[in-house]
Design an enzyme around this catalytic site. Structure first.
Site, PDB file in Angstrom:
ATOM      1  N   CYS A   1       0.832  -8.132   9.441  1.00  0.00           N
ATOM      2  CA  CYS A   1       2.124  -8.331   8.786  1.00  0.00           C
ATOM      3  C   CYS A   1       2.485  -7.211   7.818  1.00  0.00           C
ATOM      4  CB  CYS A   1       2.127  -9.689   8.093  1.00  0.00           C
ATOM      5  SG  CYS A   1       1.703 -10.985   9.272  1.00  0.00           S
TER       6      CYS A   1
ATOM      7  N   HIS B   1       8.958 -15.740   8.798  1.00  0.00           N
ATOM      8  CA  HIS B   1       8.005 -14.642   8.628  1.00  0.00           C
ATOM      9  C   HIS B   1       7.982 -13.869   9.941  1.00  0.00           C
ATOM     10  CE1 HIS B   1       4.832 -12.093   7.686  1.00  0.00           C
ATOM     11  NE2 HIS B   1       3.838 -12.940   7.481  1.00  0.00           N
TER      12      HIS B   1
ATOM     13  N   HIS C   1       6.301 -10.514  -0.634  1.00  0.00           N
ATOM     14  CA  HIS C   1       5.904 -10.840   0.738  1.00  0.00           C
ATOM     15  C   HIS C   1       6.169 -12.329   0.969  1.00  0.00           C
ATOM     16  CE1 HIS C   1       4.046 -10.231   4.556  1.00  0.00           C
ATOM     17  NE2 HIS C   1       3.071 -11.075   4.322  1.00  0.00           N
TER      18      HIS C   1
END
Lengths: 288, 400
Positions: free
Chosen positions: B168, B328, B294
């Site tokens: 990620c 996400h 994040h």
């Protein structure tokens, strides 16, 4: 023009401090180098299994996926040969297809019963699994990256490592590996052997083999054919680099390279072209 | 003493675009952030129908690739194609290539799952029929670099190309590669991107880790229950020149060296990455006035990021997480965070934290985290992206 424009650099010199090698036909660089120099082929036999990763113990060692096992062991060998501090280097990991054994298991589970997917398998499936396990095993908290560039995965990784050496002025670990795909993956993306190497690269003048990298317009010349035992992995450019390296020196006890100022002998250097994708090559000059 | 390399030049974001569940193009993203609107829906992608919410880009289901690019047809390449056509991005790249030469424009793409949805589909077909179909047998598609190779081909570029895949953190780390090429004179412009499409691997994988939220994710909320997976693509054209646009001022990278899928409990790696990005940019911490977190929405990720941000930025700048809007998006998360920073710098639009009604009072970040968006001139913005394997990246952006 802006004040931020750097002078266009044409060549990036760097030192090669150590090499570690493994393929499923030949287990180490010393043997590979002898074969490449003699033109002989290794004896036929069953494919070798990746070496157990000595950095991991017990359950961790057993649980390590094949790519993690191989990557950790190659990194350990190369850093030891270079006498480099495993906690002090930045690292670049590169692989065309990542851990095809893990991808194969993941896709088979998803095809048959997705509810059975194991969390361990899933987190092994990220491309930076080798980088992650290596940083955990060594306690190295510095930058690491995981790259892919299909058939130019090694060339792209070598360039990235060189640029990091240039910026940092300290050694950088480069690990480049691909496994041999299991049968179904073999059909989707053919390859017939595993190949991996780890290099420790440092600033020019360090190590016993000097390299200079430059980008150049793509060469129209067909690359030199590889020996059959080194041909057929997902990383043809890594194989070509190792061939060129093996031919440079005669009698280095560590299997890396003789000092390039060895008395009474001026071995010729070599230049190697590797595609960077598009219409650019990475030209690698290896001092003899 | 280690030698220091040449000073870091400031790279210009000459052009950018993003496509998310909120819609195609940057205006759709900006509108969603300004309205603090979630664009998530109940999972209607996974064949199993999981009890979770996803960020799905609807237009991917109807877009078609031009005939010359059909050989690489896949959900991930259709998503990339859709994003490239938005905001005149492809045209801007063509103009740059015409100016400097197609070999002088690089492509570096961050992706976590690449084309694995196609490998999944091939294996399903094999399980059902005992064989593959011809469309399964595309070696040029079944590898990590396939989306980047597609983007290079779609844009008619001939320069360097590479894929960064650090879970990620992928597309945030792609900026480091691009800056290296520009700084070394190996390219005059670089297309930096992130793309990840929905697939079974990530939905079931995060499910197996028990990290999927049963509701739209609520980053930093007291009632947060996990992640909502999304898909997205974003691209930026990075150049070294003096024109208009935000500037990439600093990059910080670190490794947790702690655990493969859980962050360091005190956010050690996150803090190191942010500190390194500030140092790289030459800015003091209090120069930052917008932070894109994040903020995945898991208990542990948000707690550790909150600790790291509160520790490093005690002046409590406007901090927000937008995964409640987009989901996400894994390998594309980094460039979406960067895009939120560019909106703050270019339009003064500071995102809120969609879906989160109140900040978890147990988090040290409670002072800084904003649930609602705001409008305010912004000088410097920082974006975080953290991934499996303990891969951490922070990016600092500012004005020219």
């Amino acid at each position: 023009m802006g004040d931020a424009v750097p002078p266009p650099a044409t060549a990036f010199p760097l030192g090669l401090q150590a090499v570690a090698f493994w393929s499923d036909r030949v287990p180490d660089w010393q043997t590979a180098r002898q074969l490449l120099r003699s033109g002989n082929a290794p004896a036929e036999g069953e494919p070798l299994r990746p070496p157990p990763p000595q950095m991991l113990q017990g359950a961790e060692r057993r649980r390590a996926s094949p790519a993690v096992a191989l990557g950790l062991e190659l990194a350990r060998l190369a850093l030891a040969a270079a006498g480099a501090d495993a906690q002090a280097v930045e690292s670049v990991f590169t692989s065309s297809h990542g851990d095809v054994m893990v991808t194969d298991e993941l896709c088979r589970t998803l095809a048959h019963d997705p509810a059975l997917l194991s969390p361990l398998r899933f987190h092994h499936s990220v491309h930076n699994a080798v980088a992650g396990y290596w940083s955990i095993a060594t306690g190295n908290t510095r930058a690491t990256t995981a790259l892919a560039g299909h058939e130019h995965s090694f060339a792209g990784g070598l360039l990235e490592a060189a640029l990091r050496v240039r910026q940092l002025g300290t050694p950088v670990l480069l690990v480049s590996l691909d496994l041999c795909p299991p049968p179904l993956m073999q059909a989707l993306a053919p390859a017939r052997q595993a190949l991996g190497a780890a290099l420790v690269l440092g600033p020019a003048g360090t190590g016993r083999q000097q390299l200079a990298l430059a980008a150049a317009p793509a060469s129209a010349a067909a690359p030199e054919p590889l020996p059959a035992w080194l041909d057929g992995s997902y990383q043809p450019d890594l194989a070509r680099f190792l061939c060129a390296l093996a031919r440079l020196d005669d009698n280095d006890p560590d299997g890396i390279a003789t000092p390039f100022s060895a008395p009474g002998r001026t071995p010729p250097g070599a230049e190697l072209r590797m595609s960077l994708g598009g219409q650019l090559d990475l030209a690698v000059a290896l001092d003899g | 003493m280690p030698l220091r390399g040449p000073p870091r030049p400031r790279m210009r974001i000459a052009h950018w675009t993003v496509t998310t569940a909120a819609g195609t193009g940057r205006d759709a993203f900006a509108r969603a952030l300004a309205a603090n609107a979630g664009a998530l829906r109940r999972d209607d992608f996974s064949r199993a129908g999981l009890d979770t919410w996803i960020g799905r880009v609807e237009a991917v289901d109807t877009v078609h690739l031009p005939p010359a690019l059909q050989a690489l047809d896949a959900r991930v390449t259709r998503l990339a194609w859709l994003a490239l056509q938005a905001d005149g991005f492809a045209e801007a790249v063509r103009r740059a290539a015409a100016r400097v030469g197609s070999q002088r424009v690089g492509v570096v793409l961050g992706t976590s799952t690449s084309s694995i949805a196609e490998s999944e589909a091939a294996y399903r077909r094999h399980a059902a029929t005992g064989g593959f179909s011809p469309q399964d047998l595309r070696p040029d598609l079944h590898h990590l670099h396939a989306p980047a190779a597609f983007v290079q081909q779609a844009l008619g570029l001939d320069g360097l190309s590479l894929t960064v895949s650090t879970a990620c953190a992928s597309s945030a780390k792609a900026f480091a590669v691009a800056r290296g090429w520009l700084q070394a004179g190996l390219a005059d412009a670089v297309v930096v991107g992130g793309v990840d499409s929905l697939c079974e691997s990530t939905l079931h994988g995060f499910g197996a880790l028990q990290l999927l939220a049963p509701n739209p994710c609520r980053p930093f909320g007291a009632d947060r229950q996990g992640i909502s997976i999304g898909e997205a693509a974003g691209f930026a054209l990075l150049e070294r020149d003096d024109g208009p646009g935000a500037r990439l001022l600093g990059i910080g990278e670190s490794s947790d060296a702690h655990h493969m899928s859980a962050p360091h409990p005190e956010g050690r790696g996150a803090r190191t990455a942010m500190h390194a990005a500030l140092e790289d940019s030459g800015l003091a911490p209090d120069a930052i006035d917008f932070v894109h977190l994040h903020g995945t929405g898991t208990r542990l990720n948000d707690a550790t990021e909150a600790a790291a941000v509160a520790g490093l930025l005690p002046h409590a700048p406007h901090a927000a997480a937008t995964k409640g809007c987009t989901g996400h998006t894994l390998g594309a998360a980094g460039i979406l965070g960067a895009a939120a920073c560019w909106l703050a710098l270019e339009q003064g639009l500071r995102a809120g934290t969609a879906n989160t009604a109140a900040v978890d009072p147990a988090l040290p970040l409670a002072l800084a985290l904003r649930c609602a968006p705001a409008t305010a001139p912004t000088r410097h913005a920082l974006a975080n992206a953290f991934g499996f394997g303990g891969s951490n990246v922070s990016l600092v952006f500012g004005h020219g």
